[in-house]
Design a protein around this motif. Structure first.
Motif, mmCIF file in Angstrom:
data_model
loop_
_atom_site.group_PDB
_atom_site.id
_atom_site.type_symbol
_atom_site.label_atom_id
_atom_site.label_comp_id
_atom_site.label_asym_id
_atom_site.label_seq_id
_atom_site.Cartn_x
_atom_site.Cartn_y
_atom_site.Cartn_z
ATOM 1 N N VAL A 22 -22.014 95.621 6.526
ATOM 2 C CA VAL A 22 -23.111 95.589 6.194
ATOM 3 C C VAL A 22 -23.390 96.601 7.719
ATOM 4 O O VAL A 22 -23.091 96.788 8.685
ATOM 5 C CB VAL A 22 -23.377 94.381 7.461
ATOM 6 N N TRP A 23 -25.165 96.479 7.216
ATOM 7 C CA TRP A 23 -25.676 97.521 8.088
ATOM 8 C C TRP A 23 -27.145 97.254 8.649
ATOM 9 O O TRP A 23 -27.644 97.073 7.348
ATOM 10 C CB TRP A 23 -26.259 99.014 7.174
ATOM 11 N N LYS A 24 -27.079 96.616 9.820
ATOM 12 C CA LYS A 24 -28.406 96.035 10.199
ATOM 13 C C LYS A 24 -29.126 97.157 10.166
ATOM 14 O O LYS A 24 -29.169 98.562 10.521
ATOM 15 C CB LYS A 24 -28.637 95.836 11.399
ATOM 16 N N ARG A 25 -31.002 97.219 9.429
ATOM 17 C CA ARG A 25 -31.844 98.232 9.586
ATOM 18 C C ARG A 25 -33.083 97.789 9.971
ATOM 19 O O ARG A 25 -33.944 96.327 9.935
ATOM 20 C CB ARG A 25 -31.709 99.234 7.817
ATOM 21 N N SER A 26 -34.341 98.552 10.399
ATOM 22 C CA SER A 26 -35.113 98.596 10.430
ATOM 23 C C SER A 26 -36.296 99.031 9.823
ATOM 24 O O SER A 26 -35.059 100.275 9.188
ATOM 25 C CB SER A 26 -35.285 98.589 11.570
ATOM 26 N N GLY A 27 -37.122 99.021 9.130
ATOM 27 C CA GLY A 27 -38.104 99.621 8.337
ATOM 28 C C GLY A 27 -37.023 99.779 5.953
ATOM 29 O O GLY A 27 -37.295 100.980 6.027
ATOM 30 N N VAL A 30 -38.007 98.320 -0.651
ATOM 31 C CA VAL A 30 -37.502 97.770 -1.681
ATOM 32 C C VAL A 30 -38.504 97.556 -2.184
ATOM 33 O O VAL A 30 -39.892 97.114 -2.592
ATOM 34 C CB VAL A 30 -37.229 96.215 -1.557
ATOM 35 N N GLY A 31 -38.852 98.632 -4.213
ATOM 36 C CA GLY A 31 -40.067 98.007 -4.592
ATOM 37 C C GLY A 31 -41.242 98.694 -4.120
ATOM 38 O O GLY A 31 -42.640 98.907 -4.773
ATOM 39 N N ASP A 32 -40.748 100.040 -3.672
ATOM 40 C CA ASP A 32 -42.488 100.675 -2.912
ATOM 41 C C ASP A 32 -42.509 99.945 -1.408
ATOM 42 O O ASP A 32 -43.714 100.005 -1.553
ATOM 43 C CB ASP A 32 -42.512 100.629 -4.029
ATOM 44 N N GLN A 33 -41.800 98.524 -0.909
ATOM 45 C CA GLN A 33 -42.733 97.963 -0.474
ATOM 46 C C GLN A 33 -41.836 98.009 0.566
ATOM 47 O O GLN A 33 -40.301 98.354 1.075
ATOM 48 C CB GLN A 33 -42.539 96.034 -0.386
ATOM 49 N N ARG A 34 -42.321 98.385 2.026
ATOM 50 C CA ARG A 34 -41.536 99.000 3.534
ATOM 51 C C ARG A 34 -41.149 96.855 4.171
ATOM 52 O O ARG A 34 -42.148 95.815 4.312
ATOM 53 C CB ARG A 34 -42.474 99.448 4.560
ATOM 54 N N TYR A 35 -40.360 96.923 4.815
ATOM 55 C CA TYR A 35 -39.592 95.510 5.925
ATOM 56 C C TYR A 35 -39.547 95.952 7.010
ATOM 57 O O TYR A 35 -38.930 96.937 7.215
ATOM 58 C CB TYR A 35 -38.984 94.167 4.501
ATOM 59 N N ALA A 36 -39.783 95.170 8.000
ATOM 60 C CA ALA A 36 -38.888 95.462 8.884
ATOM 61 C C ALA A 36 -38.101 95.621 9.209
ATOM 62 O O ALA A 36 -37.499 96.087 10.054
ATOM 63 C CB ALA A 36 -40.663 94.387 10.266
ATOM 64 N N HIS A 37 -37.281 94.402 9.163
ATOM 65 C CA HIS A 37 -36.420 94.613 9.354
ATOM 66 C C HIS A 37 -35.461 93.879 8.102
ATOM 67 O O HIS A 37 -35.159 93.003 6.867
ATOM 68 C CB HIS A 37 -35.656 93.514 10.585
ATOM 69 N N GLY A 38 -34.002 94.108 8.045
ATOM 70 C CA GLY A 38 -32.870 93.666 7.129
ATOM 71 C C GLY A 38 -31.552 93.975 7.131
ATOM 72 O O GLY A 38 -31.313 94.421 8.302
ATOM 73 N N VAL A 39 -30.745 93.349 6.163
ATOM 74 C CA VAL A 39 -29.550 94.047 6.308
ATOM 75 C C VAL A 39 -29.429 94.610 4.938
ATOM 76 O O VAL A 39 -29.760 94.656 3.607
ATOM 77 C CB VAL A 39 -27.611 93.242 6.593
ATOM 78 N N ASP A 127 -30.248 95.338 -0.697
ATOM 79 C CA ASP A 127 -30.924 94.670 0.773
ATOM 80 C C ASP A 127 -31.068 92.594 0.784
ATOM 81 O O ASP A 127 -31.626 92.708 -0.658
ATOM 82 C CB ASP A 127 -32.269 95.417 0.874
ATOM 83 N N TRP A 128 -30.964 92.673 1.917
ATOM 84 C CA TRP A 128 -31.602 91.200 2.102
ATOM 85 C C TRP A 128 -32.835 91.201 3.583
ATOM 86 O O TRP A 128 -32.253 91.855 4.630
ATOM 87 C CB TRP A 128 -30.288 90.445 2.404
ATOM 88 N N ALA A 129 -33.457 91.551 2.702
ATOM 89 C CA ALA A 129 -35.045 91.778 4.199
ATOM 90 C C ALA A 129 -35.276 90.749 4.778
ATOM 91 O O ALA A 129 -35.289 89.721 3.998
ATOM 92 C CB ALA A 129 -35.815 92.853 3.123
ATOM 93 N N GLU A 130 -35.789 90.595 5.633
ATOM 94 C CA GLU A 130 -36.745 89.750 6.267
ATOM 95 C C GLU A 130 -35.967 88.349 6.235
ATOM 96 O O GLU A 130 -36.559 87.508 6.637
ATOM 97 C CB GLU A 130 -37.846 89.503 6.201
ATOM 98 N N SER A 131 -34.559 88.647 6.687
ATOM 99 C CA SER A 131 -33.912 86.539 6.468
ATOM 100 C C SER A 131 -34.168 86.493 7.567
ATOM 101 O O SER A 131 -33.940 86.824 8.852
ATOM 102 C CB SER A 131 -32.228 87.624 6.329
#
Length: 136
Positions: A22-27, A30-39, A127-131
């Motif tokens: 698992v890689w915890k990330r910010s920014g 997915v689909g040319d849309q940015r998300y603040a956080h996710g894994v 990605d699992w974004a904005e979980s």
């Protein structure tokens, strides 16, 4: 979200010994849309989470990370206490993120699973974004 080795057991925590990479990330994107956080995980993965308290729902946005250059085809699933509660349609690289909403009332564990469509998709970053877990 904390890992079980650093958490205090009072809120949802990832169970490291029972989970894939698992890689915890910010920014993430997915689909040319940015998300603040996710894994980010691989196209074949399983992440175990102990809720450690009463939670009513899990929400996220899932998809193939844009770093794959539109490659990759996977299915996402959410299990709770061993039962599958949600499964995505086939998600391909470049597709917009798919919303996830799962009722967790009365559940104690969650497993986030990704299954590749083919062997070529095993290591694709997804990605699992904005979980978010809604807990009392």
């Amino acid at each position: 979200m904390s890992y079980d080795i650093s958490g205090d057991g009072t809120k949802p925590e990832m169970r490291i010994g029972s989970s894939s990479w698992v890689w915890k990330r910010s920014g993430l994107s997915v689909g040319d849309q940015r998300y603040a956080h996710g894994v980010t995980v691989h196209g074949r993965s399983s992440v175990a989470i102990d809720l450690n308290r009463s939670c009513s729902s899990y929400d996220a946005l899932v998809g193939v990370d844009d770093m794959t250059l539109r490659l990759g085809k996977v299915y996402f699933s959410v299990y709770a206490d061993g039962a599958r509660l949600w499964r995505s349609p086939l998600v391909e690289g470049g597709d917009p993120a798919v919303p996830v909403h799962v009722n967790l009332t009365g559940r104690s564990t969650v497993r986030l699973v990704v299954e590749p469509r083919s062997a070529l998709d095993n290591l694709m970053p997804v990605d699992w974004a904005e979980s978010t877990f809604t807990c009392g």
